[in-house]
Write a protein that holds these residues in place. Structure first.
Motif, PDB file in Angstrom:
ATOM      1  N   LEU A   1      56.164  67.433  70.063  1.00 17.11           N
ATOM      2  CA  LEU A   1      55.556  66.443  69.171  1.00 17.11           C
ATOM      3  C   LEU A   1      55.256  65.127  69.881  1.00 17.11           C
ATOM      4  O   LEU A   1      54.263  64.476  69.590  1.00 17.11           O
ATOM      5  CB  LEU A   1      56.473  66.171  67.968  1.00 17.11           C
ATOM      6  CG  LEU A   1      56.796  67.349  67.045  1.00 17.11           C
ATOM      7  CD1 LEU A   1      57.818  66.933  65.993  1.00 17.11           C
ATOM      8  CD2 LEU A   1      55.537  67.891  66.364  1.00 17.11           C
ATOM      9  N   GLY A   2      56.147  64.724  70.774  1.00 17.39           N
ATOM     10  CA  GLY A   2      55.968  63.457  71.479  1.00 17.39           C
ATOM     11  C   GLY A   2      56.854  62.344  70.920  1.00 17.39           C
ATOM     12  O   GLY A   2      57.459  62.500  69.854  1.00 17.39           O
ATOM     13  N   ASP A   3      56.888  61.222  71.658  1.00 15.08           N
ATOM     14  CA  ASP A   3      57.785  60.122  71.291  1.00 15.08           C
ATOM     15  C   ASP A   3      57.349  59.348  70.045  1.00 15.08           C
ATOM     16  O   ASP A   3      58.101  58.517  69.544  1.00 15.08           O
ATOM     17  CB  ASP A   3      57.905  59.146  72.474  1.00 15.08           C
ATOM     18  CG  ASP A   3      58.782  59.712  73.582  1.00 15.08           C
ATOM     19  OD1 ASP A   3      59.687  60.518  73.263  1.00 15.08           O
ATOM     20  OD2 ASP A   3      58.566  59.353  74.765  1.00 15.08           O
ATOM     21  N   GLY A   4      56.141  59.631  69.552  1.00 19.49           N
ATOM     22  CA  GLY A   4      55.653  58.920  68.354  1.00 19.49           C
ATOM     23  C   GLY A   4      56.219  59.464  67.058  1.00 19.49           C
ATOM     24  O   GLY A   4      55.985  58.904  65.988  1.00 19.49           O
ATOM     25  N   LYS A   5      56.957  60.572  67.108  1.00 16.38           N
ATOM     26  CA  LYS A   5      57.551  61.160  65.902  1.00 16.38           C
ATOM     27  C   LYS A   5      59.066  61.116  66.035  1.00 16.38           C
ATOM     28  O   LYS A   5      59.654  61.882  66.804  1.00 16.38           O
ATOM     29  CB  LYS A   5      57.086  62.616  65.693  1.00 16.38           C
ATOM     30  CG  LYS A   5      55.580  62.816  65.686  1.00 16.38           C
ATOM     31  CD  LYS A   5      54.864  62.167  64.505  1.00 16.38           C
ATOM     32  CE  LYS A   5      53.984  61.038  64.962  1.00 16.38           C
ATOM     33  NZ  LYS A   5      52.688  60.932  64.298  1.00 16.38           N
ATOM     34  N   THR A   6      59.700  60.210  65.314  1.00 20.04           N
ATOM     35  CA  THR A   6      61.154  60.036  65.424  1.00 20.04           C
ATOM     36  C   THR A   6      61.845  60.379  64.100  1.00 20.04           C
ATOM     37  O   THR A   6      61.216  60.350  63.038  1.00 20.04           O
ATOM     38  CB  THR A   6      61.506  58.580  65.803  1.00 20.04           C
ATOM     39  OG1 THR A   6      61.139  57.716  64.721  1.00 20.04           O
ATOM     40  CG2 THR A   6      60.767  58.139  67.071  1.00 20.04           C
ATOM     41  N   TRP A   7      63.135  60.687  64.199  1.00 16.17           N
ATOM     42  CA  TRP A   7      63.924  61.015  63.000  1.00 16.17           C
ATOM     43  C   TRP A   7      64.007  59.830  62.060  1.00 16.17           C
ATOM     44  O   TRP A   7      63.950  59.970  60.843  1.00 16.17           O
ATOM     45  CB  TRP A   7      65.333  61.481  63.398  1.00 16.17           C
ATOM     46  CG  TRP A   7      65.300  62.839  64.029  1.00 16.17           C
ATOM     47  CD1 TRP A   7      65.469  63.145  65.348  1.00 16.17           C
ATOM     48  CD2 TRP A   7      65.063  64.093  63.364  1.00 16.17           C
ATOM     49  NE1 TRP A   7      65.332  64.496  65.551  1.00 16.17           N
ATOM     50  CE2 TRP A   7      65.099  65.104  64.357  1.00 16.17           C
ATOM     51  CE3 TRP A   7      64.814  64.453  62.030  1.00 16.17           C
ATOM     52  CZ2 TRP A   7      64.897  66.453  64.051  1.00 16.17           C
ATOM     53  CZ3 TRP A   7      64.618  65.802  61.733  1.00 16.17           C
ATOM     54  CH2 TRP A   7      64.663  66.777  62.737  1.00 16.17           C
ATOM     55  N   ARG A   8      64.156  58.625  62.654  1.00 17.49           N
ATOM     56  CA  ARG A   8      64.222  57.430  61.808  1.00 17.49           C
ATOM     57  C   ARG A   8      62.924  57.209  61.061  1.00 17.49           C
ATOM     58  O   ARG A   8      62.937  56.823  59.889  1.00 17.49           O
ATOM     59  CB  ARG A   8      64.552  56.206  62.667  1.00 17.49           C
ATOM     60  CG  ARG A   8      66.028  55.915  62.647  1.00 17.49           C
ATOM     61  CD  ARG A   8      66.479  54.760  63.505  1.00 17.49           C
ATOM     62  NE  ARG A   8      65.491  53.733  63.772  1.00 17.49           N
ATOM     63  CZ  ARG A   8      65.514  52.986  64.880  1.00 17.49           C
ATOM     64  NH1 ARG A   8      66.437  53.187  65.788  1.00 17.49           N
ATOM     65  NH2 ARG A   8      64.615  52.055  65.048  1.00 17.49           N
ATOM     66  N   GLY A   9      61.789  57.469  61.736  1.00 12.67           N
ATOM     67  CA  GLY A   9      60.487  57.327  61.077  1.00 12.67           C
ATOM     68  C   GLY A   9      60.363  58.320  59.935  1.00 12.67           C
ATOM     69  O   GLY A   9      59.910  57.970  58.839  1.00 12.67           O
ATOM     70  N   LEU A  10      60.780  59.562  60.186  1.00 10.50           N
ATOM     71  CA  LEU A  10      60.721  60.609  59.152  1.00 10.50           C
ATOM     72  C   LEU A  10      61.599  60.237  57.957  1.00 10.50           C
ATOM     73  O   LEU A  10      61.137  60.226  56.814  1.00 10.50           O
ATOM     74  CB  LEU A  10      61.187  61.945  59.743  1.00 10.50           C
ATOM     75  CG  LEU A  10      61.357  63.106  58.759  1.00 10.50           C
ATOM     76  CD1 LEU A  10      60.007  63.603  58.243  1.00 10.50           C
ATOM     77  CD2 LEU A  10      62.111  64.271  59.394  1.00 10.50           C
ATOM     78  N   ALA A  11      62.864  59.904  58.236  1.00 10.08           N
ATOM     79  CA  ALA A  11      63.812  59.615  57.151  1.00 10.08           C
ATOM     80  C   ALA A  11      63.394  58.361  56.388  1.00 10.08           C
ATOM     81  O   ALA A  11      63.309  58.378  55.151  1.00 10.08           O
ATOM     82  CB  ALA A  11      65.221  59.442  57.721  1.00 10.08           C
ATOM     83  N   GLY A  12      63.100  57.288  57.126  1.00  8.07           N
ATOM     84  CA  GLY A  12      62.772  56.011  56.482  1.00  8.07           C
ATOM     85  C   GLY A  12      61.426  56.041  55.777  1.00  8.07           C
ATOM     86  O   GLY A  12      61.293  55.553  54.655  1.00  8.07           O
ATOM     87  N   GLY A  13      60.426  56.634  56.438  1.00  8.78           N
ATOM     88  CA  GLY A  13      59.095  56.691  55.842  1.00  8.78           C
ATOM     89  C   GLY A  13      59.090  57.556  54.585  1.00  8.78           C
ATOM     90  O   GLY A  13      58.523  57.178  53.561  1.00  8.78           O
ATOM     91  N   GLY A  14      59.743  58.725  54.670  1.00  9.82           N
ATOM     92  CA  GLY A  14      59.820  59.617  53.506  1.00  9.82           C
ATOM     93  C   GLY A  14      60.538  58.944  52.351  1.00  9.82           C
ATOM     94  O   GLY A  14      60.103  59.028  51.193  1.00  9.82           O
ATOM     95  N   ALA A  15      61.627  58.250  52.665  1.00 10.53           N
ATOM     96  CA  ALA A  15      62.396  57.561  51.622  1.00 10.53           C
ATOM     97  C   ALA A  15      61.558  56.439  51.004  1.00 10.53           C
ATOM     98  O   ALA A  15      61.601  56.224  49.783  1.00 10.53           O
ATOM     99  CB  ALA A  15      63.698  57.004  52.204  1.00 10.53           C
ATOM    100  N   ALA A  16      60.786  55.732  51.836  1.00 11.67           N
ATOM    101  CA  ALA A  16      59.938  54.645  51.314  1.00 11.67           C
ATOM    102  C   ALA A  16      58.908  55.213  50.336  1.00 11.67           C
ATOM    103  O   ALA A  16      58.670  54.636  49.266  1.00 11.67           O
ATOM    104  CB  ALA A  16      59.238  53.916  52.460  1.00 11.67           C
ATOM    105  N   GLY A  17      58.317  56.363  50.692  1.00 16.33           N
ATOM    106  CA  GLY A  17      57.350  56.997  49.797  1.00 16.33           C
ATOM    107  C   GLY A  17      57.987  57.402  48.483  1.00 16.33           C
ATOM    108  O   GLY A  17      57.452  57.131  47.402  1.00 16.33           O
ATOM    109  N   ALA A  18      59.158  58.038  48.581  1.00 14.87           N
ATOM    110  CA  ALA A  18      59.861  58.485  47.372  1.00 14.87           C
ATOM    111  C   ALA A  18      60.260  57.277  46.518  1.00 14.87           C
ATOM    112  O   ALA A  18      60.158  57.309  45.281  1.00 14.87           O
ATOM    113  CB  ALA A  18      61.085  59.311  47.745  1.00 14.87           C
TER     114      ALA A  18
END
Ligand code: CTP
Ligand code: MG
Length: 188
Positions: free
Chosen positions: A48-65
């Motif tokens: 995937l590369g360094d632009g996809k991080t666990w923090r981005g996934l967790a935080g971004g998904g939570a922000a959307g929800a």
């Protein structure tokens, strides 16, 4: 009161908001361990590369929800229609916005996976892939989990046109703002 086509167009945009918010939110929350843990695919490039991080996934998904739950509360107390057939069913409502938020970021990762396979580097531009993959996957997951909801709100011409035309425009505007704020290295 309003023509159906306006209700369908604005309704789709309103209901897709958790997905539209999740993606740029990952820029704010992102950083740290990459989702692919630095691993490479058989083509020798990063999964995937360094632009996809666990923090981005967790935080971004939570922000959307979080935005989705806020919308639900606003809608219920003002009478704006929102999940009408699920009124009283908080679990389904929360599931829906969670699917939209996290689905958007999973979709964004699918976009990066495809970019890497095509030899497009992290942060390099990929027209439409960057702007629409996250939306397509988020909506596809809604289709799998709640087909009735998908067909009612997202599967009509005004909804599809509005989402597929406005999403790339919004994506571009938000990225320019992120770039000016110093949150993104490139304005796309
Ligand atoms: N981000 C993150 N985790 C995610 C998604 C995004 O940390 N799951 C952060 C990263 O800092 C990323 C930034 O948000 O650089 C912008 O996201 P995006 O444009 O999707 O990533 P790119 O860096 O352009 O990487 P790619 O080419 O893989 O899309
Ligand atoms: Mg990018």
């Amino acid at each position: 009161m309003y023509p159906d086509i306006i209700v369908q167009a604005i309704g789709a945009l309103w209901l897709a908001l958790p997905a539209l918010v999740a993606n740029p939110s990952a820029v704010i929350f992102g950083g740290g361990t990459p989702m692919d843990f630095g691993m490479h695919f058989r083509d020798g490039r990063r999964i995937l590369g360094d632009g996809k991080t666990w923090r981005g996934l967790a935080g971004g998904g939570a922000a959307g929800a979080f935005i989705g739950v806020t919308q639900q509360i606003i809608a219920q107390s003002t009478g704006i229609p929102y999940f009408p057939e699920f009124s009283g069913d908080a679990v389904t409502a929360v599931m829906m916005v969670t699917i939209l938020g996290y689905g958007a970021l999973l979709g964004d990762s699918v976009g990066s996976f495809i970019k890497r396979r095509l030899g497009i580097g992290r942060g390099e531009r990929a027209f439409l892939l960057d702007q629409l993959t996250f939306l397509i996957i988020a909506l596809f997951l809604v289709f799998l989990a709640y087909p009735h909801f998908f067909f009612k709100y997202f599967w009509n011409i005004p909804a599809i046109i509005t989402l597929f035309v406005l999403t790339p425009i919004l994506h571009r505007i938000v990225n320019i703002i992120g770039y000016r704020m110093g949150k993104k290295d490139v304005p796309w």
